[in-house]
Design a protein around this motif. Structure first.
Motif: not given
Length: 231
Positions: A57-61, A65-69, A87-88
């Motif tokens: 869950s931590l890796i998926e979230h 988050a990185s892709m969105q940012q 990279a994400a």
């Protein structure tokens, strides 16, 4: 393309020939990455025992988050989008593992292995085998320089100089380094392309010298790959 118009040279070859396949492969790569990492590391480290679901869950979230940012700024075309996904994953994995393992170098080693570090032996075998397929090692390695520049795409700032005796590829802006610096984790750049691309230029050809003479991840102002004929 993402930001208003596409240069056909930057369209991934899979998107040209097999529309939709690249995105499917990238989704599968993400699934395999997370599944493989969780299964392997939760067995390897006592700090991660019985934390499979939490780590997944931590890796998926973190990935989302990185892709969105960073997508708006960095996913400028299809190749850049692929680089950003890699990279994400690195960012998300680093962020998820570090609080449990509390060892920066060990976490970097893990990220590098899942980035393909374990394939280096195979890459070196393939690199050495090419000398049996090419009479002119210089021509073979300069072709690799051209191929590397194409694979990097417009997310990198690169300059290719080709000559009859010496050729080079200079990367003045590294996509991965830029993303990781903005994320506050510049050390992650050494786990990505820096750990793999150099292997292709560990020459086995007689009369040819090749390698990487500079790397942004090592503090240099650029990355530089070179190939030259030697007596």
């Amino acid at each position: 393309m993402r930001n208003g118009g596409t240069d056909d040279r930057n369209i991934h070859w899979l998107d040209r020939r097999f529309p939709g396949i690249r995105l499917w492969l990238e989704d599968k790569n993400r699934e395999w990455w997370i599944k493989g990492l969780v299964q392997a590391r939760c067995k390897q480290y006592h700090q991660l025992e019985r934390r499979e679901q939490q780590l997944r869950s931590l890796i998926e979230h973190g990935y989302v988050a990185s892709m969105q940012q960073y997508s708006r700024q960095y996913a400028v075309d299809e190749r850049a989008e692929t680089h950003l996904q890699v990279a994400a994953l690195a960012l998300a994995t680093h962020k998820a593992l570090l609080p449990f393992l509390r060892d920066e170098q060990e976490v970097l080693r893990i990220v590098r292995e899942h980035m393909g570090g374990r394939t280096e032996v195979l890459l070196r075998l393939l690199q050495a085998a090419t000398k049996f397929l090419h009479r002119d090692g210089y021509v073979a390695l300069t072709a690799r320089l051209r191929g590397l520049q194409t694979d990097l795409g417009s997310g990198f700032a690169s300059q290719l100089e080709l000559g009859s005796q010496e050729s080079s590829l200079t990367i003045k802006r590294c996509f991965y380094h830029s993303v990781f610096v903005e994320a506050g984790q510049p050390q992650l750049a050494a786990t990505c392309c820096c750990s793999q691309d150099k292997v292709w230029f560990e020459t086995a050809f007689k009369g040819v010298e090749a390698g990487r003479s500079a790397a942004i991840s090592s503090g240099d102002s650029c990355c530089r790959f070179f190939v030259r004929r030697v007596p």
